[in-house]
Design an enzyme around this catalytic site. Structure first.
Site, PDB file in Angstrom:
ATOM      1  N   LYS A 128      44.227   6.565 -28.667  1.00 24.52           N
ATOM      2  CA  LYS A 128      42.717   6.408 -27.985  1.00 24.52           C
ATOM      3  C   LYS A 128      41.742   6.991 -28.669  1.00 24.52           C
ATOM      4  CE  LYS A 128      40.916   8.478 -23.449  1.00 24.52           C
ATOM      5  NZ  LYS A 128      40.952   9.568 -22.825  1.00 24.52           N
TER       6      LYS A 128
ATOM      7  N   GLU B 128      46.613  14.170  -6.513  1.00 23.30           N
ATOM      8  CA  GLU B 128      45.765  15.588  -5.811  1.00 23.30           C
ATOM      9  C   GLU B 128      46.574  15.908  -4.388  1.00 23.30           C
ATOM     10  OE1 GLU B 128      43.216  12.456  -8.115  1.00 23.30           O
ATOM     11  OE2 GLU B 128      45.148  11.861  -7.081  1.00 23.30           O
TER      12      GLU B 128
ATOM     13  N   ARG C   2      42.189  11.330  -1.381  1.00 25.26           N
ATOM     14  CA  ARG C   2      43.435  10.940  -1.827  1.00 25.26           C
ATOM     15  C   ARG C   2      44.417  12.398  -1.518  1.00 25.26           C
ATOM     16  NH1 ARG C   2      44.774   8.272  -7.547  1.00 25.26           N
ATOM     17  NH2 ARG C   2      45.080   6.805  -6.429  1.00 25.26           N
TER      18      ARG C   2
END
Length: 682
Positions: A319, A411, A439
Site C-alpha cells: 500500500k 459489522e 449492514r
C-alpha cells in the site's frame, strides 16, 4: 498437485515476460515528494481506452506503470482523495486491462478505494483532478459514470457476490465473458465475501477472484484470516500455474527490493500452501505472487483467466507503493488532502502558530469520552469494525488494549458480539459509522433491541459526509432506528453536548444511540465533570422577535442543525424581513423519546407554525416523528391546528461535493433555511 523446486516455464506474453525480479526493481521508481507540476507521461497520454494497451510490450507496460503512478501522485496533490491503495494496484490494474477486453469482460472492484488507476485507463485521465468534487468524478466506481464501471461500490466485501451474479447471468444467456473480481485482504474478512465464495463453488461458476493482499484495509488487517495469509507468504512456497493451468507447488522466488514486514512472530505449524483456506472451500488457488511484477502478472493471469470454475489468484502488494512516505505510513496515507497553494504555505504556518486551539472533531470528542469513562468504569468495553483511527479510538486502544475489540470489516458480527457481551454484565459500546450500521441492522433489531440489552451505539459520520458521496452518507439512521422498540436516540448540537449525551446514554440501562456528524464542531468547550441529561427532555435555546407578533414559530432543530437554526431565526425576525414573527428555537436533543410535554406547552402558548429542521432524509426522519405525535396523540394540536413544515434532505441520493455544497444543494445552509421559512411565513 505437481511439485517442483522452480516455477514452471511458460510461453511469454511478450518479449519481456521473463524480466527478473532484480531487473524489475531497477525499472520501478520510488518518489519522496508529490509533484506540483503535471509530469511528462507520453505513454499514458496515448491511452484513451483500455484497448490502446494491447499493442504495448511488457517493457512498455513497466514504463507505463511508473508514468501512471507519478500521474496519480500529481493528481492526488491537486484534488486530494484516496491515496495509498491506488498506488498499490497500478501494475495489477494495467495487467488486467491489458489481458481482458473491457467493457465486454467484467472487472469488479471491491470498495473502490483503489480504482483511480482504473479510471485513468478508461478515458477519465483528464477528469481525475475533479474527483470527489461537485460535478466531478466520484470517489468510487459508479455505473452511471462509465461503461467500464461494472458495479457501483463504496462498502466492502461485495465484489465476489456481484461478480458471481454477473457470471451466472452470463452463463444463463449463453455468453462467455470473463468476470474478474479484485478484493483486498481487509475486505475479504467480511462475511459476505465468504458467503459468495461458498455459493460460487456450489454453482461451479466461472469466476476469477484476485486477492490483493497488502496487509491493510484502512487500518492494518487483523485476526485469524490475516494470520493465515501471512503464513502462506512466510512459508516460502507458492502454488504456481503450469502452461496447462495446473497448480504446481514450488519455492517462491526471492523478490529483491520488496520490503515486507513480518506480520506474525509465531510461525509454528506453518501450513502447506496447497492446503489453504481457499482450496478447502473449493476454489482453485494460485499464489502468492508479487503484485508489482508486471511480467509475472501477465503470465499468471493470462493462464488463470482461461480456467473453468472458481479460481483465486493471490497477489501481495505494498500500500502506497512508489511513494516512500506512504510505504512507511500506509494508515496515515490512506487518503490525503490536496496540496496547499505554495505562496500561502508560509502564511498558513504563521497563522497556525498564533491561532486559538482549533475545534475538536466529533470523533475526538468520542475518543476523549471513551478514555475518561473507562478510567472510572471497568465495565466499559469498546468495539469497532475496522475503524479504529476514523472513530477516534487510538488512545483508548493504547491505554486499554484488553478492553478494545477491532473485529475487522464485520459489522453484523460487531453488533451481535456486543449483545453477547451485554449478557455478562459489562457495558459494550459499538463505535460505527452511520452508513456501516446499515449492514448490522438485523442484528441491532433481533439481537440487541428485541432482548433490550444494555448496548450503546456511538454513530459517527451521521448526516452528509461530503466528498465520499452517497455511498457513505449517514442520512437514514433516524428512520431505521426510531421505528425499533426499546431504542433511545440522541442527537447533540455541539461537542460539549455530544460528550455529555454519550455519558447519559452510557449510564442508561438499555439500547441507546448517540448520533454525531463528520468533521469538527462549533468550538464549544467541553465542561467537566461528566454530566447526565434527562432523557427525552428538549431545551428552548432562544426566543427571537416580538412577543406581540401574530406569527409564532416553533423551530425544532435536531443535532448540529441547532446552530443553523439560530442564525436563521435571527435573520427572519429582523425588521428588514418584515415577516412579523417570533421564533422559539428549540434544541430537541432527543429523537426518541421526543419531548412531547414541551411540544404541547408551546402549542398552548399560541404557536401558529411548527417547523422541524434536521440533517437527515425527510421520509421517516425526526420531523416525521414530530408529525406522528402531533397528528395522532396531541390533544393540544387538534385544538390549535398550527401549520407544520418539515425541512431536511429530499428524497434522492445526494451527489458528492464538499459538505457545504451538499448542504446548499439540500437547502440546509442558513440561506436555504431562511428562504424556506420566508416562503412559509409570507
Amino acid at each position: 498437485m505437481q511439485q517442483s523446486s522452480h516455477p514452471p516455464q511458460s510461453q511469454s506474453v511478450s518479449e519481456s515476460a521473463t524480466t527478473s525480479a532484480a531487473q524489475l526493481s531497477t525499472l520501478q521508481q520510488t518518489y519522496a515528494v508529490i509533484p506540483r507540476v503535471r509530469p511528462h507521461t507520453p505513454l499514458l497520454d496515448g491511452i484513451n481506452v483500455p484497448s490502446n494497451l494491447k499493442s504495448f510490450t511488457a517493457a512498455q507496460l513497466i514504463t507505463l506503470a511508473d508514468e501512471l503512478r507519478l500521474f496519480l501522485l500529481y493528481s492526488a496533490g491537486q484534488s486530494g482523495g484516496h491515496f495509498g491503495a491506488n498506488l498499490g494496484v497500478v501494475e495489477l490494474t494495467i495487467a488486467l486491462h491489458y489481458l481482458l477486453d473491457a467493457p465486454e469482460d467484467q472487472i469488479v472492484w471491491d470498495v473502490g478505494h483503489q480504482a483511480y488507476a482504473h479510471k485513468v485507463l478508461t478515458g477519465r485521465r483528464e477528469q481525475l483532478g475533479s474527483i470527489r468534487s461537485k460535478n466531478g468524478l466520484t470517489a468510487f466506481p459508479e455505473r452511471m459514470e462509465s461503461v467500464y464501471d461494472t458495479f457501483g461500490v463504496g462498502h466492502s466485501s461485495t465484489s465476489i457476490s456481484a461478480g458471481l451474479g454477473m457470471s451466472l447471468a452470463l452463463r444463463y444467456q449463453g455468453r462467455s465473458q470473463t468476470v474478474a473480481c479484485i478484493i483486498g485482504d481487509g475486505a475479504m474478512t467480511g462475511g459476505m465475501a465468504f458467503e459468495a465464495m461458498n455459493d460460487a463453488v456450489q454453482q461451479d461458476a466461472d469466476l476469477l477472484v484476485i486477492l490483493n493482499d497488502n496487509d491493510m484495509s484502512i487500518s492494518c488487517s487483523i485476526g485469524g484470516f490475516s494470520r493465515h495469509l501471512a503464513m502462506l507468504w512466510e512459508s516460502g512456497y507458492q502454488v504456481d500455474i503450469s502452461d496447462s493451468g495446473e497448480p504446481v507447488l514450488c519455492h517462491r522466488p526471492d523478490m529483491q527490493g520488496f520490503d515486507r514486514r513480518k506480520r506474525h512472530k509465531e510461525m509454528r505449524d506453518v501450513p502447506q500452501v496447497e492446503d489453504n483456506l481457499f482450496k478447502s472451500i473449493g476454489f482453485t488457488y494460485f499464489g502468492p505472487f508479487d503484485g508489482h511484477n508486471i511480467p509475472e502478472l501477465l503470465r499468471v493471469l493470462s493462464l488463470a483467466k482461461q480456467l473453468k470454475g472458481p479460481v483465486l489468484v493471490h497477489v501481495y502488494t505494498t500500500k502506497g507503493k512508489g511513494f516512500a512516505p506512504a510505504e512507511l505510513d500506509p494508515v496515515g496515507y490512506h487518503a490525503i488532502s490536496k496540496l496547499p497553494v505554495e505562496e500561502s504555505e508560509a502564511k498558513a504556518k504563521t497563522a497556525k502558530a498564533v491561532e486559538n486551539k482549533p475545534a475538536l472533531k466529533y470523533s475526538q470528542v468520542f475518543g476523549q469520552f471513551l478514555c475518561d469513562k473507562a478510567a472510572e468504569d471497568k465495565n466499559l468495553l469498546a468495539i469497532t469494525p475496522a475503524m479504529e483511527e476514523g472513530s477516534g479510538m487510538i488512545e483508548f486502544a493504547r491505554h486499554y488494549p484488553e478492553r478494545f475489540f477491532d473485529v475487522a470489516i464485520a459489522e453484523q458480527h460487531a453488533v451481535t458480539l456486543a449483545a453477547g457481551m451485554a449478557t455478562q454484565g459489562v457495558k459494550p459500546i459499538v463505535a460505527i459509522y452511520s452508513t456501516f450500521l446499515q449492514r448490522g441492522y438485523d442484528q441491532l433489531i433481533h439481537d440487541v433491541a428485541l432482548q433490550n440489552l444494555d448496548v450503546m451505539f456511538a454513530i459517527d459520520r451521521a448526516g452528509l459526509v461530503g466528498e465520499d458521496g452517497a455511498t457513505h452518507a449517514g442520512v437514514f439512521d433516524f428512520s431505521f432506528l426510531r421505528c425499533v422498540p426499546n431504542m433511545v436516540i440522541a442527537a447533540p448540537k455541539d461537542e460539549n453536548e455530544c460528550y455529555h449525551l454519550l455519558n447519559t446514554c452510557y449510564e442508561y440501562q438499555g439500547c441507546t444511540a448517540v448520533r454525531y456528524p463528520r468533521g469538527v464542531g462549533t468550538g464549544a468547550i467541553i465542561e467537566q465533570p461528566l454530566q447526565t441529561y434527562k432523557i427525552g427532555q428538549a431545551t428552548v435555546e432562544s426566543v427571537s422577535g416580538s412577543d406581540n407578533a401574530p406569527k409564532q414559530v416553533a423551530l425544532l432543530a435536531f443535532g448540529t442543525m441547532v446552530a443553523t437554526a439560530q442564525q436563521a431565526a435571527e435573520a427572519i425576525t429582523t425588521d428588514e424581513m418584515a415577516l412579523n414573527c417570533q421564533v422559539h428555537l428549540v434544541n430537541m436533543r432527543w429523537v426518541k423519546p421526543l419531548d412531547t410535554e414541551l411540544l404541547d406547552l408551546l402549542l398552548a402558548r399560541g404557536i401558529t407554525h411548527i417547523v422541524t429542521l434536521e440533517e437527515h432524509v425527510l421520509m421517516g426522519g425526526a420531523g416525521s416523528a414530530v408529525n406522528e405525535y402531533l397528528l395522532n396523540e396531541s390533544i393540544a394540536f387538534k385544538h390549535y391546528s398550527p401549520v407544520i413544515c418539515n425541512i431536511g434532505i429530499p428524497d434522492r441520493f445526494i451527489a458528492h461535493g464538499s459538505q457545504a455544497e451538499q448542504m446548499t444543494d439540500c437547502g440546509l445552509d442558513t440561506d436555504g433555511v431562511v428562504k424556506q421559512l420566508q416562503q412559509l411565513l409570507s
